[in-house]
Each structure stands twice: as C-alpha cells, then as structure tokens.
Design an enzyme around this catalytic site. Structure first.
Site, PDB file in Angstrom:
ATOM      1  N   ASP A 201       0.839  -1.203   0.000  1.00 63.09           N
ATOM      2  CA  ASP A 201       0.000   0.000   0.000  1.00 63.09           C
ATOM      3  C   ASP A 201       0.879   1.261   0.000  1.00 63.09           C
ATOM      4  O   ASP A 201       1.930   1.290   0.659  1.00 63.09           O
ATOM      5  CB  ASP A 201      -0.852  -0.015   1.283  1.00 63.09           C
ATOM      6  CG  ASP A 201      -1.771   1.166   1.363  1.00 63.09           C
ATOM      7  OD1 ASP A 201      -2.754   1.204   0.618  1.00 63.09           O
ATOM      8  OD2 ASP A 201      -1.472   2.082   2.156  1.00 63.09           O
ATOM      9  N   GLU A 242      13.093 -16.269  -0.692  1.00 59.58           N
ATOM     10  CA  GLU A 242      13.506 -17.422   0.125  1.00 59.58           C
ATOM     11  C   GLU A 242      12.501 -18.559   0.013  1.00 59.58           C
ATOM     12  O   GLU A 242      12.791 -19.706   0.272  1.00 59.58           O
ATOM     13  CB  GLU A 242      13.571 -17.014   1.609  1.00 59.58           C
ATOM     14  CG  GLU A 242      14.766 -16.179   2.013  1.00 59.58           C
ATOM     15  CD  GLU A 242      14.623 -15.719   3.467  1.00 59.58           C
ATOM     16  OE1 GLU A 242      13.842 -16.357   4.229  1.00 59.58           O
ATOM     17  OE2 GLU A 242      15.263 -14.714   3.833  1.00 59.58           O
TER      18      GLU A 242
HETATM   19  O1  TEU Z   1      -4.352   4.474  -1.249  1.00 60.28           O
HETATM   20  C1  TEU Z   1      -3.232   5.315  -1.485  1.00 60.28           C
HETATM   21  C2  TEU Z   1      -3.718   6.714  -1.677  1.00 60.28           C
HETATM   22  O2  TEU Z   1      -4.865   6.996  -1.545  1.00 60.28           O
HETATM   23  C3  TEU Z   1      -2.752   7.765  -2.027  1.00 60.28           C
HETATM   24  O3  TEU Z   1      -1.573   7.128  -2.510  1.00 60.28           O
HETATM   25  C4  TEU Z   1      -3.377   8.576  -3.149  1.00 60.28           C
HETATM   26  O4  TEU Z   1      -4.060   7.668  -3.985  1.00 60.28           O
HETATM   27  C5  TEU Z   1      -2.297   9.200  -4.006  1.00 60.28           C
HETATM   28  O5  TEU Z   1      -1.637  10.090  -3.176  1.00 60.28           O
HETATM   29  C6  TEU Z   1      -2.946   9.874  -5.212  1.00 60.28           C
HETATM   30  O6  TEU Z   1      -3.675  10.973  -4.821  1.00 60.28           O
HETATM   31  C7  TEU Z   1      -4.055   3.425  -0.356  1.00 60.28           C
HETATM   32  C8  TEU Z   1      -5.288   2.566  -0.217  1.00 60.28           C
HETATM   33  O7  TEU Z   1      -5.641   2.026  -1.496  1.00 60.28           O
HETATM   34  C9  TEU Z   1      -6.398   3.417   0.349  1.00 60.28           C
HETATM   35  O8  TEU Z   1      -7.626   2.683   0.440  1.00 60.28           O
HETATM   36  C10 TEU Z   1      -5.978   3.885   1.729  1.00 60.28           C
HETATM   37  O9  TEU Z   1      -6.984   4.743   2.243  1.00 60.28           O
HETATM   38  C11 TEU Z   1      -4.641   4.640   1.655  1.00 60.28           C
HETATM   39  O10 TEU Z   1      -3.654   3.948   0.900  1.00 60.28           O
HETATM   40  C12 TEU Z   1      -4.058   4.815   3.058  1.00 60.28           C
HETATM   41  O11 TEU Z   1      -3.632   3.548   3.527  1.00 60.28           O
END
Ligand code: TEU
Length: 526
Positions: A201, A242
């Site tokens: 993420d 691994e």
């Molecule tokens: O999303 C990542 C996110 O929202 C940011 O990287 C944003 O998309 C980027 O800056 C572009 O504007 C992930 C998950 O998919 C989301 O559901 C979560 O809320 C978020 O990270 C936080 O963990």
C-alpha cells in the site's frame, strides 16, 4: 518454473472483505462468505484473490489502519479461518495476495499506544516533532493537516506526530530498525501461512526527508518516491525469494513518470505494479492508445509485465465514470450530482473490459465490476464512513459508493449478501438486484458472462502487436491471430472475412460506437 511466474499474465480479483459476502449474517462481509463463494470465483476464471486489509482494525480507514497484523479482525474471522481459505482457494488453483501498509499503522497499535505514553524510545518509531507551530505545510491525501498535536500528561500541548492520511494512521519512521524487523516478520508470518504475495500500500511514501522541509521549499518531494524506499523493497524481495515457490510483491505506485515508476520493478525489487494511467485517461482512442504505449514502453526495460486496472476500492466505478463527460478517474472529480448516462457507461465499461482483458500482462478486477455495478451516489450521508467524506466536510463523497455490499440474488433482504437478512453495513439501493449474480448467470449477454468468456479466452493469447488501421477512432491490436478492435467513433463496418469471437454487443456486420470486438479470421475465408 513457469508456474513460479504465474503473476506475469494472471487475472487477480480484488476482494474488499467487508462488502463481498457475509457468511455469519451480522451485516459485515467475512472470510466465511468468501469461502462459500470460491466456486463462483473459480467459475469466473480468476487466478488469484487480493484481499484489502483483513487484520484487526478500528476501521478509521476501511482497514488501512492496522492495529495488529497477526490477528484477523473478529468481524472477518480468525487466522485459522484465513489459513483454511488460503488452502481451499489453492486447492482450486487460486492464489491469495494480501495487503501490507508500510507507510503507517493504526493509532490503536501497541507501538503507538507506547509512543503516546512516551515510553522510552517508543516515539522513535514514528515522526514526533516538538514545536509550537505546525512542523510542515504538508497536506493530507485525505484533506487537512498531516500533523496532530498530542497532550502532555499534565494536559499541556505536547509533541506533534505525522500522519499523511488520517490522525488514526500515524506514519512509521523507516529509519528505525524495529520498523524494518517487524515488517519482515509480518511478511514471514503470512508467507509461512501460504499467502502467495503481498500488495504494498502507498508504496512510494514510507521514506521521508528527515529535515522535514516545507513542500514549497523542497527541492525534491519530501515524502513521495524518495530513493531510500527502494532499500525496503530490496529487503522484502530477498524474503519473498527465500520461499518455494517464491512469493510475489505488487506495488501500489502512484507515479506519473514512467522511468521513476519502473525503478520499483527492477529484478531485485517489486515484481509488478498497478498501472493507474489507463483509468486516469478519458474515453478516447488517442488517449488510451497513448496510455497503453507509454505503459508498455515503461515496462520493457525491466522485464516486468504491465498490470492493467480499471478501478479499485478507492475510485468511482467504471460504469459510472464512463457515463460522464469527463470519464477519466481523478480524486479531484469526486463530487455529488455529476450528470451520468449509465447506458453509455455500461457500454463503454464492456468495451474497456474487452480492451484490458486482451492486453498483454496481468489484469486486476475489482469485486462487482464483473457485474457492471454502478457507483452508488445517493447513500444517506449518515451512513458514509469514509474519512475522506468527513475530513472534506462533506464536499467529497468519498469512496463508500464503490464499496456497497454485492448483490448475489435478485431479491431478498440483502440481495443475498447474507442469508439471515441482517442489514448490510452500507445500505444497498432498492434496484441492486438488477445487477445480481443470479440474474446475470441466466443472461448470456451479461457483463458477468462477458468477463467469464474473456478471461477464459485470454489464456491462449499470443504476442501483442499494434494493428495499424490509421483510423483515429479505433484502437486495434493483435494477440497472435486474434484482432481486438475498440471503436470510439461512429458505427464501423467490421473488416471481413472475420468471425466475431466475442463482442461487447451483438454486432451485425458493424461495430457500434463505444463497443469492442475480438475477431479471428475465418479459416475458410467464406
Ligand atoms: O491508497 C493510497 C492513496 O490513496 C494515495 O496514494 C493517493 O491515492 C495518491 O496520493 C494519489 O492521490 C491506499 C489505499 O488504497 C487506500 O484505500 C488507503 O486509504 C490509503 O492507501 C491509506 O492507507
């Protein structure tokens, strides 16, 4: 072995567990619900499942605020049930990918509780700053500031801590060895339990410029795509390698620069990453062809497959996006009351399904898009849970509209989301049954059947080549002896002699506007 490289052309189905299927009837989706639907997923023809976080979480951000990586949230089940699900899916030839969130953890995590109690060394795992003013001018992806001030034991204002998303998601300090060690152990904990890979993420964000410059003064972005982030993924790749078979790393990499994007896909780092460029483009032949060309060119030097995605749990559903004048995905276009033509949107989403299923590389399919679900845009505001809605003071509808529990049956109290009729955690529209699995199983022309057939046929596809028809309204390319045509302009007479293998609509010698067809030459030519 070839099977070790399954991820190069896999179809990966994204499950948002809260909204997929509710096995124990409490109104929230769970692992029992997924297990009961494994036959459906097998019949759809997917190669792997990606679960968004299923861990213990206060759900301040839909589970992306993890309180304990070694505990399945009780609303979803137990670690034993997760292991059972992984094994049952594997027995059907379906692998499991789970989410890991290195940038931050939940404010309920033991580490942050220790930091708030100012236990010795605890704050070093995060980014605490002592100052009277806001330490930086950084703005959260979710609106608002990225610093929250704590209170000292005597109630006086204390130190600030950094959170690029919500205050319930304090950012981790990746200069601290504990953070590296803990994440390596988390990977092993789940790789040991049969997980085939992890989706990383916010993969560009974990490393910060320790000087914490203001954005306006920063020569280089202080927390996006910093070079140090690659050390993390090289560590994780060594762990993944691994295992036998080797585990797979998938990156959520929001980077427009193809060269910077490709750095994450070097052979000693991440295997594959979502290409968000395609869904960011409007519905236009020139735009989408440019996106495909740019993406394939970016991937060529690193021998990594392109990974096509039309949507996920963060963006407006394609059927709704493609029904709008601005059919591109952008966080900025999220607002209430946008005029939408769902008939056009569905037509285009069908064509987009065939386009992306025919492209070389791997394909992600977000739960419900195989049903052609629209975005639910009239959820009662008091039902909305997305922090984006609340932190934007209700200006931004947030992401709940693409997270409404799925319709499995055409009728029934929760359209089959659960059998006990408990009210789902997000209300479903009264007409949700129109898109049900039950209905579409009986409709040969449904989106479900389109995806099922496309996912089956794509397995045998050959080499990709552009097919130059020099027609500005057309995208055309071949995969071996298959020709994929997408028509963005007026109805188009189909080239002959071709047999229409699979069309987004029933075509009679012509390809309608906003439609796609897969064509294969008729051997006899008659
Ligand atoms: O999303 C990542 C996110 O929202 C940011 O990287 C944003 O998309 C980027 O800056 C572009 O504007 C992930 C998950 O998919 C989301 O559901 C979560 O809320 C978020 O990270 C936080 O963990």
């Amino acid at each position: 072995a070839a099977s070790d490289e399954w991820w190069r052309d896999a179809v990966i189905y994204q499950i948002y567990p809260r909204s997929f299927a509710d096995g124990d009837g409490d109104g929230t989706g769970d692992l029992a619900g997924v297990r009961a639907r494994l036959p459906y997923l097998k019949s759809l023809g997917v190669d792997a499942l990606w679960f968004t976080p299923w861990y213990l979480s206060p759900l301040a951000d839909g589970g992306y605020d993890v309180a304990d990586y070694r505990v399945i949230d009780p609303a979803f089940g137990t670690v034993e049930q997760a292991e059972q699900l992984i094994a049952e899916a594997q027995s059907l030839g379906i692998r499991t990918i789970i989410d890991v969130v290195p940038n931050h953890i939940s404010s309920e995590h033991v580490w942050f509780r220790e930091a708030l109690a100012d236990e010795p060394g605890a704050r070093e795992r995060f980014w605490f700053r002592e100052s009277e003013e806001l330490p930086t001018d950084w703005v959260s992806s979710f609106s608002g500031d990225t610093w929250t001030r704590t209170k000292n034991a005597d109630g006086t204002p204390g130190a600030w801590y950094l959170h690029l998303f919500t205050p319930e998601q304090p950012d981790l300090n990746w200069n601290h060895p504990d953070v590296h060690r803990e994440h390596e152990e988390i990977l092993r904990f789940w790789f040991d339990r049969g997980v085939a890979g992890i989706r990383i993420d916010s993969a560009t964000m974990p490393v910060k410029d320790p000087a914490f410059p203001n954005l306006q003064d920063a020569a280089m972005h202080p927390y996006v795509d910093r070079d140090g982030v690659h050390d993390i993924y090289r560590e994780w790749r060594r762990v993944a390698d691994e295992y036998d078979p080797p585990r797979v790393l998938v990156g959520e990499i929001w980077l427009a620069d193809p060269e910077r994007f490709a750095r994450y896909l070097r052979p000693d780092e991440i295997h594959t990453a979502f290409n968000f460029d395609l869904m960011g483009r409007p519905w236009d032949a020139v735009e989408l062809r440019d996106s495909i060309e740019t993406t394939l060119a970016a991937h060529a030097p690193v021998d990594a497959p392109a990974t096509w995605v039309l949507s996920n749990h963060d963006v407006t559903r394609p059927v709704t996006r493609y029904g709008r004048e601005d059919s591109s995905f952008s966080f900025a276009t999220k607002r209430f009351g946008v005029p939408t033509d769902l008939t056009q949107g569905t037509h285009r989403a069908r064509a987009a399904a065939l386009l992306t299923a025919a492209l070389p590389g791997s394909l992600y399919l977000y739960q419900g898009d195989e049903l052609g679900l629209p975005e639910v845009e009239d959820l009662p505001h008091d039902a909305l849970q997305d922090p984006i809605f609340h932190r934007s003071a209700g200006q931004d509808p947030g992401r709940d509209g693409c997270r409404v529990p799925l319709p499995w049956t055409t009728t029934g109290a929760s359209f089959g989301f659960n059998s006990q009729g408990f009210t789902p955690w997000l209300p479903q529209p009264a007409d949700w049954g129109n898109w049900s699995v039950e209905r579409q199983e009986q409709d040969a022309g449904s989106m479900l059947q389109l995806y099922r057939t496309a996912l089956e046929l794509r397995r045998g596809f050959g080499e990709f080549r552009w097919h130059e028809l020099n027609h500005q309204d057309l995208i055309a390319f071949t995969r071996g002896d298959l020709l994929c045509l997408v028509n963005f302009g007026p109805p188009l007479a189909l080239p002959t002699p071709y047999e229409v293998l699979l069309a987004s609509t029933t075509v009679a010698g012509e390809l309608p506007t906003d439609a796609a067809a897969w064509l294969r030459p008729i051997p006899s030519g008659v």
